[in-house]
Design a protein around this motif. Structure first.
Motif, PDB file in Angstrom:
ATOM      1  N   LEU A  91      56.479  29.270  59.940  1.00 21.78           N
ATOM      2  CA  LEU A  91      55.635  28.543  60.529  1.00 21.78           C
ATOM      3  C   LEU A  91      54.937  29.060  61.454  1.00 21.78           C
ATOM      4  CD1 LEU A  91      57.554  24.978  59.903  1.00 21.78           C
ATOM      5  CD2 LEU A  91      55.327  25.827  58.539  1.00 21.78           C
ATOM      6  N   LEU A  92      55.632  29.454  62.605  1.00 25.10           N
ATOM      7  CA  LEU A  92      55.301  30.044  63.708  1.00 25.10           C
ATOM      8  C   LEU A  92      54.216  31.337  63.578  1.00 25.10           C
ATOM      9  CD1 LEU A  92      55.253  30.182  66.888  1.00 25.10           C
ATOM     10  CD2 LEU A  92      57.272  31.569  66.822  1.00 25.10           C
ATOM     11  N   GLU A  93      54.620  32.189  62.567  1.00 21.69           N
ATOM     12  CA  GLU A  93      53.781  33.144  61.991  1.00 21.69           C
ATOM     13  C   GLU A  93      52.420  32.799  61.688  1.00 21.69           C
ATOM     14  OE1 GLU A  93      55.869  35.431  59.115  1.00 21.69           O
ATOM     15  OE2 GLU A  93      57.180  35.994  60.773  1.00 21.69           O
ATOM     16  N   THR A  94      52.333  31.549  60.827  1.00 25.25           N
ATOM     17  CA  THR A  94      51.367  30.903  60.209  1.00 25.25           C
ATOM     18  C   THR A  94      50.471  30.375  61.497  1.00 25.25           C
ATOM     19  OG1 THR A  94      52.300  30.351  58.230  1.00 25.25           O
ATOM     20  CG2 THR A  94      50.167  28.955  58.784  1.00 25.25           C
ATOM     21  N   GLN A  95      51.146  29.694  62.353  1.00 19.87           N
ATOM     22  CA  GLN A  95      50.388  29.073  63.726  1.00 19.87           C
ATOM     23  C   GLN A  95      49.613  30.152  64.287  1.00 19.87           C
ATOM     24  OE1 GLN A  95      49.876  26.060  64.805  1.00 19.87           O
ATOM     25  NE2 GLN A  95      49.511  26.150  66.734  1.00 19.87           N
ATOM     26  N   ARG A  96      50.517  31.143  64.713  1.00 12.43           N
ATOM     27  CA  ARG A  96      49.889  32.364  65.263  1.00 12.43           C
ATOM     28  C   ARG A  96      48.678  33.090  64.665  1.00 12.43           C
ATOM     29  NH1 ARG A  96      55.377  34.750  67.347  1.00 12.43           N
ATOM     30  NH2 ARG A  96      55.738  33.460  69.434  1.00 12.43           N
ATOM     31  N   ALA A  97      48.615  33.065  63.505  1.00 12.11           N
ATOM     32  CA  ALA A  97      47.553  33.579  62.740  1.00 12.11           C
ATOM     33  C   ALA A  97      46.092  32.711  62.710  1.00 12.11           C
ATOM     34  CB  ALA A  97      48.311  34.140  61.144  1.00 12.11           C
ATOM     35  N   LEU A  98      46.784  31.447  62.468  1.00  9.42           N
ATOM     36  CA  LEU A  98      45.380  30.611  62.441  1.00  9.42           C
ATOM     37  C   LEU A  98      44.696  30.489  64.079  1.00  9.42           C
ATOM     38  CD1 LEU A  98      46.942  27.577  60.410  1.00  9.42           C
ATOM     39  CD2 LEU A  98      45.217  28.978  59.647  1.00  9.42           C
ATOM     40  N   VAL A  99      45.626  30.513  64.761  1.00 11.21           N
ATOM     41  CA  VAL A  99      45.042  30.287  66.227  1.00 11.21           C
ATOM     42  C   VAL A  99      44.109  31.743  66.491  1.00 11.21           C
ATOM     43  CG1 VAL A  99      45.703  30.371  68.716  1.00 11.21           C
ATOM     44  CG2 VAL A  99      46.772  28.860  67.058  1.00 11.21           C
ATOM     45  N   SER A 100      44.641  32.751  66.050  1.00 17.48           N
ATOM     46  CA  SER A 100      43.930  34.137  66.361  1.00 17.48           C
ATOM     47  C   SER A 100      42.656  34.218  65.730  1.00 17.48           C
ATOM     48  CB  SER A 100      44.915  35.289  66.138  1.00 17.48           C
ATOM     49  OG  SER A 100      45.080  35.281  64.512  1.00 17.48           O
ATOM     50  N   GLU A 101      42.596  33.457  64.607  1.00 22.22           N
ATOM     51  CA  GLU A 101      41.329  33.515  63.808  1.00 22.22           C
ATOM     52  C   GLU A 101      40.337  32.421  64.229  1.00 22.22           C
ATOM     53  OE1 GLU A 101      42.657  33.147  59.755  1.00 22.22           O
ATOM     54  OE2 GLU A 101      43.412  35.090  59.861  1.00 22.22           O
ATOM     55  N   GLY A 102      40.795  31.810  65.430  1.00 20.12           N
ATOM     56  CA  GLY A 102      40.143  30.525  65.912  1.00 20.12           C
ATOM     57  C   GLY A 102      40.095  29.382  65.031  1.00 20.12           C
ATOM     58  N   GLN A 103      41.109  29.121  64.363  1.00 19.36           N
ATOM     59  CA  GLN A 103      41.089  27.946  63.547  1.00 19.36           C
ATOM     60  C   GLN A 103      42.330  26.950  64.250  1.00 19.36           C
ATOM     61  OE1 GLN A 103      41.603  28.481  59.387  1.00 19.36           O
ATOM     62  NE2 GLN A 103      41.192  30.669  59.540  1.00 19.36           N
ATOM     63  N   PRO A 104      42.404  25.583  63.639  1.00 13.15           N
ATOM     64  CA  PRO A 104      43.212  24.866  64.272  1.00 13.15           C
ATOM     65  C   PRO A 104      44.557  25.077  63.800  1.00 13.15           C
ATOM     66  CG  PRO A 104      41.265  23.550  63.351  1.00 13.15           C
ATOM     67  CD  PRO A 104      41.011  24.942  62.916  1.00 13.15           C
ATOM     68  N   GLY A 105      45.642  25.215  64.564  1.00 13.61           N
ATOM     69  CA  GLY A 105      46.880  25.460  64.109  1.00 13.61           C
ATOM     70  C   GLY A 105      47.586  24.320  63.432  1.00 13.61           C
ATOM     71  N   ILE A 106      48.847  24.437  62.994  1.00 11.24           N
ATOM     72  CA  ILE A 106      49.611  23.556  62.208  1.00 11.24           C
ATOM     73  C   ILE A 106      50.584  22.788  62.997  1.00 11.24           C
ATOM     74  CG2 ILE A 106      49.258  24.926  60.062  1.00 11.24           C
ATOM     75  CD1 ILE A 106      52.196  25.841  60.546  1.00 11.24           C
ATOM     76  N   PHE A 107      50.724  22.979  64.250  1.00 12.23           N
ATOM     77  CA  PHE A 107      51.752  22.428  65.055  1.00 12.23           C
ATOM     78  C   PHE A 107      50.950  21.312  65.583  1.00 12.23           C
ATOM     79  CE2 PHE A 107      54.397  26.443  65.702  1.00 12.23           C
ATOM     80  CZ  PHE A 107      54.772  26.395  64.527  1.00 12.23           C
ATOM     81  N   ASP A 108      51.629  19.988  66.070  1.00  7.61           N
ATOM     82  CA  ASP A 108      51.004  18.960  66.823  1.00  7.61           C
ATOM     83  C   ASP A 108      51.344  19.275  68.193  1.00  7.61           C
ATOM     84  OD1 ASP A 108      50.498  16.469  67.966  1.00  7.61           O
ATOM     85  OD2 ASP A 108      51.597  15.144  66.460  1.00  7.61           O
ATOM     86  N   LEU A 109      50.238  20.076  68.569  1.00  3.44           N
ATOM     87  CA  LEU A 109      50.444  20.237  70.105  1.00  3.44           C
ATOM     88  C   LEU A 109      50.325  19.419  71.256  1.00  3.44           C
ATOM     89  CD1 LEU A 109      48.353  23.874  69.976  1.00  3.44           C
ATOM     90  CD2 LEU A 109      50.708  23.420  69.839  1.00  3.44           C
ATOM     91  N   ALA A 110      49.516  18.364  70.692  1.00  6.32           N
ATOM     92  CA  ALA A 110      49.503  17.024  71.716  1.00  6.32           C
ATOM     93  C   ALA A 110      50.720  16.508  71.816  1.00  6.32           C
ATOM     94  CB  ALA A 110      48.335  16.175  71.266  1.00  6.32           C
ATOM     95  N   PHE A 111      51.294  16.229  70.731  1.00  4.66           N
ATOM     96  CA  PHE A 111      52.818  15.634  70.795  1.00  4.66           C
ATOM     97  C   PHE A 111      53.752  16.631  71.467  1.00  4.66           C
ATOM     98  CE2 PHE A 111      57.142  15.333  69.010  1.00  4.66           C
ATOM     99  CZ  PHE A 111      57.530  14.001  69.142  1.00  4.66           C
ATOM    100  N   ILE A 112      53.718  17.725  71.249  1.00  6.91           N
ATOM    101  CA  ILE A 112      54.496  18.933  71.936  1.00  6.91           C
ATOM    102  C   ILE A 112      54.248  18.714  73.570  1.00  6.91           C
ATOM    103  CG2 ILE A 112      55.185  21.190  72.105  1.00  6.91           C
ATOM    104  CD1 ILE A 112      54.645  21.730  69.294  1.00  6.91           C
ATOM    105  N   GLU A 113      53.154  18.592  73.777  1.00 10.39           N
ATOM    106  CA  GLU A 113      52.966  18.913  75.318  1.00 10.39           C
ATOM    107  C   GLU A 113      53.243  17.429  76.015  1.00 10.39           C
ATOM    108  OE1 GLU A 113      51.859  19.766  78.994  1.00 10.39           O
ATOM    109  OE2 GLU A 113      51.961  20.955  77.388  1.00 10.39           O
ATOM    110  N   ALA A 114      53.118  16.507  75.328  1.00 13.01           N
ATOM    111  CA  ALA A 114      53.364  15.218  75.868  1.00 13.01           C
ATOM    112  C   ALA A 114      54.835  14.818  75.927  1.00 13.01           C
ATOM    113  CB  ALA A 114      52.584  13.849  75.237  1.00 13.01           C
ATOM    114  N   ASN A 115      55.578  15.060  74.951  1.00 12.82           N
ATOM    115  CA  ASN A 115      56.910  14.837  74.683  1.00 12.82           C
ATOM    116  C   ASN A 115      58.185  15.566  74.648  1.00 12.82           C
ATOM    117  OD1 ASN A 115      56.152  11.855  73.836  1.00 12.82           O
ATOM    118  ND2 ASN A 115      54.966  12.914  72.572  1.00 12.82           N
TER     119      ASN A 115
END
Length: 765
Positions: free
Chosen positions: A295-319
């Motif tokens: 999943l982390l590999e997928t997340q990084r690949a999507l972000v590097s292509e300028g696409q939304p990632g698969i992690f809930d970053l708002a949840f992670i940041e807040a909680n």
């Protein structure tokens, strides 16, 4: 008693006609068939009694709210068979020790208090008053309150458990080992560290709203069959069920609902698992790490292509806190180690990760296949890490769900059965009852056994349970009980613990969950808490088999009154009216406001869960990612060395053995069998049906060996074995337990196999 032995692979779906036939057979064998049929109609219903078996929640919708194993538990408890003084006059304790666990419990219900006479080696009748006086005498003679150890079974009610721990703390002990220490301690401990709450975050209704369910290390078809209804319904609604289980279990593949007539009389059934993965024993942490790494590999690949990632970053940041440290551990863990430990391919783990990625709401659930390892606590935390990535907490259809065993093991802990009691509970008890409880940590179950072996336990009292059969290292655990000054067992039936008496020993006969409990103020009900933090009222409906039996609550109050008198409480008054006990619970334990009134609510009431509300009672105030390396695991290499897990048969619940069949695994009329991959049998130079001796590989110089176990070819990864407990509990070293949990590592015991003597005569043609 003779049983027809056979090994016959099971090819049908779990449930269906076979489940109904088995239920009927046990009901009629109880010799109370009509009564038990009526009992079953009242099980898990309002104004009825809660199932004395597993802790799965009640849906409050079904006409029949029981499963096959729940019916067995009721029939086993509500039997007409009884044993009394005449039985014990005929059978010495030494003679009874030679009998099987099945024989002991099959004799029927205990009906009168008994005291062991070491001069005659027999149990003899004793009055209730004299039994209580004997307990008080032994406690008074203790040099320190630390000499009192109070063990609890998960079947004890909230009311009896609360009084039990209160009595112990007023005496001055902090030793409250319980059955959770032997099974699910990693669940509570790991979740507390990660989320601040040691309970699951989901409700039963979440199974109707989820997109994916990941099932780790459990066999619902045998251990909690009502869960199959929830899994089946979720699958029918489109949820994907992904199973990680070392053995291939029919109950996790297909299920024929016994409440659907067409599925009873035909071969119709519904699929359970979308994907079924079989990891090595102890390899689940590596499997989850592999999913997370993918999943982390997928997340990084999507972000590097300028696409939304698969992690809930708002949840992670807040909680949450600590995610970068965990990511560093993921990066440092090579795929080669992950696949080696898990026993699964990289593609299998990527496939599982893909299902998690595509689901908007995910539930992860597990049982003792996860919790009985040395690294169990870290596995629970790794699973929690995965859920935090997607924000799968605090919303419908998502969360974490450890599935407990006994029906009130979670409630026991809520009530204060805890050798590491939180300061808030002790503060509350001190303020309300005006005494000073001990603040030190007491013994968990394994530590208690070690203290008994050392001769440091003058008084051991067991509120239910069967510690001698449930504990590891059976011979040493039996010796531990025998070295106590006094052992007291509050029990419904004869069991293994009774036939290894201490220097003095009492058996106190108690009512069962199914039976009417009538005290001075009238009929009483008790309460229990299920795996979903729902508290239910439970009121027995059957007439007790003997007037000399007493309720667990009345017995605990009687002991407390004999030991403490009215120094702190009027114990007889509490025993006469359980509403008064619930008033004290309301005053001292959070979540129980208006307790007595809320007991009248249909289906019970929800205690709440701070983590499900995104309130995390951790030091940081946030959910904490865990970041530890994978453990060092023994993965074989020598053809005679294996990893063994102990497990239940289908005709068994915990240490209670209802019969000698294990239908879903194709074993009939026998228990001393060992499940093994066919290629491993061949490599040993043996054949299915041959007999082997099993010996533990351990480093303390003690030989641990069981003999004459039949090889059963089974769908299990190579190098892995499975066999029933308590028969193989002698193989589990007392010193082999989970880090920071004390739970015996019964799911990953290193062993060797050698052919038994007279092999040629034992081979089955």
């Amino acid at each position: 008693m003779k049983f027809k032995s056979a090994i016959k692979p099971y090819t049908e779906a779990a449930g269906g006609w076979d489940s109904l036939e088995s239920t009927a057979r046990f009901v009629f064998d109880s010799k109370h068939a009509i009564k038990n049929m009526r009992n079953l109609m009242r099980m898990n219903k309002a104004k009825g009694f809660d199932c004395p078996g597993c802790a799965w929640g009640d849906d409050n919708k079904s006409t029949f709210s029981f499963c096959e194993n729940g019916a067995k538990a009721v029939a086993w408890e509500a039997t007409r068979s009884a044993i009394n003084a005449e039985f014990f006059a005929q059978h010495s304790v030494s003679t009874l020790y030679q009998q099987s666990d099945y024989f002991l419990e099959y004799q029927g219900r205990l009906t009168e208090p008994l005291c062991y006479n070491p001069l005659t080696d027999h149990y003899e009748p004793i009055s209730w008053d004299d039994a209580f006086k004997l307990i008080a005498q032994h406690i008074a003679e203790m040099a320190t309150p630390d000499g009192l150890v109070l063990y609890t079974s998960g079947r004890a009610s909230n009311e009896s458990s609360y009084l039990y721990q209160l009595f112990g703390r007023m005496v001055g002990t902090a030793h409250f080992p319980d059955c959770s220490n032997l099974c699910h301690e990693a669940s509570g401990g790991g979740l507390k560290l990660s989320l601040g709450v040691g309970k699951g975050t989901v409700k039963l209704s979440d199974f109707e709203k989820t997109d994916a369910i990941f099932v780790f290390g459990q066999n619902p078809g045998t251990n909690h069959p009502r869960m199959l209804h929830s899994l089946r319904h979720a699958a029918e609604h489109g949820a994907k069920v992904v199973t990680f289980n070392t053995l291939r279990e029919p109950g996790l593949e297909r299920f024929a609902d016994p409440q659907k007539p067409l599925e009873v009389i035909t071969h119709l059934s519904g699929a359970i698992s979308t994907n079924y993965f079989q990891p090595h024993l102890g390899g689940d942490m590596a499997a989850v790490r592999g999913m997370a790494k993918a999943l982390l590999e997928t997340q990084r690949a999507l972000v590097s292509e300028g696409q939304p990632g698969i992690f809930d970053l708002a949840f992670i940041e807040a909680n949450t806190q600590g995610i970068e440290e965990w990511f560093a551990v993921l990066d440092a863990t090579p795929w080669s180690l992950i696949t080696q430990q898990s026993g699964l391919s990289e593609q299998q783990l990527r496939d599982a990760a893909k299902i998690w990625q595509e689901a908007k709401a995910v539930i992860v659930t597990w049982a003792m296949g996860i919790t009985q390892h040395q690294h169990a606590l870290h596995t629970v935390r790794e699973i929690t890490n995965l859920q935090l990535l997607g924000g799968h907490l605090g919303r419908p259809g998502a969360g974490i769900c450890p599935v407990r065993g006994h029906s009130n093991v979670q409630g026991n802990r809520t009530m204060g059965i805890d050798e590491k009691a939180p300061a808030a509970l002790l503060d509350s008890l001190e303020q309300h009852f005006h005494f000073t409880p001990s603040r030190k940590h007491g013994y968990h179950a394994v530590a208690a056994l070690e203290a008994m072996l050392a001769g440091n336990v003058p008084v051991f009292i067991a509120l239910g349970g069967n510690l001698a059969a449930a504990a590891p290292d059976s011979l040493r655990s039996e010796q531990a009980l025998q070295r106590c000054g006094l052992t007291v067992h509050i029990s419904t039936k004869l069991n293994r613990s009774h036939v290894v008496p201490g220097k003095a020993s009492l058996i106190l006969p108690t009512l069962g969950r199914t039976e009417q409990d009538i005290q001075a103020t009238g009929p009483q009900f008790i309460t229990v808490e299920d795996s979903f933090s729902m508290v239910h009222a439970s009121e027995g409906v059957g007439k007790p088999i003997a007037e000399t039996q007493r309720s667990e609550t009345a017995i605990v109050a009687g002991i407390a009154n004999a030991v403490l008198g009215d120094k702190y409480l009027d114990w007889p008054e509490l025993a006469s009216d359980y509403n008064l006990i619930r008033d004290h619970i309301e005053a001292t334990i959070p979540g129980f406001s208006d307790f007595n009134r809320r007991c009248e609510l249909p289906g019970g009431f929800y205690l709440g869960n701070a983590a499900a509300e995104l309130r995390f009672n951790t030091e940081s105030g946030k959910a904490q990612f865990s970041s530890v390396p994978l453990p060092d695991l023994y993965l074989g290499g020598d053809s005679s060395r294996f990893t063994l897990q102990t497990l239940r048969s289908h005709d068994q619940y915990n240490t209670t053995i209802y019969g000698l069949d294990d239908r879903y695994r194709g074993v009939y009329g026998q228990r001393e069998v060992i499940f093994i991959h066919p290629d491993d049998i061949q490599q040993l130079g043996l054949k299915a049906g041959d007999y082997v001796d099993i010996e533990t590989l351990w480093n303390d110089g003690i030989q641990r060996k069981v003999n004459h176990f039949k090889l059963v070819a089974y769908n299990i990864p190579r190098g892995n074995l499975a066999a029933y407990y308590p028969e193989t509990n002698p193989l589990v070293p007392l010193s082999y337990f989970g880090q920071d949990t004390g739970t015996p590592a019964s799911k990953s015991v290193p062993v060797t196999l050698t052919p038994s003597e007279n092999l040629a005569q034992q081979r089955i043609v």
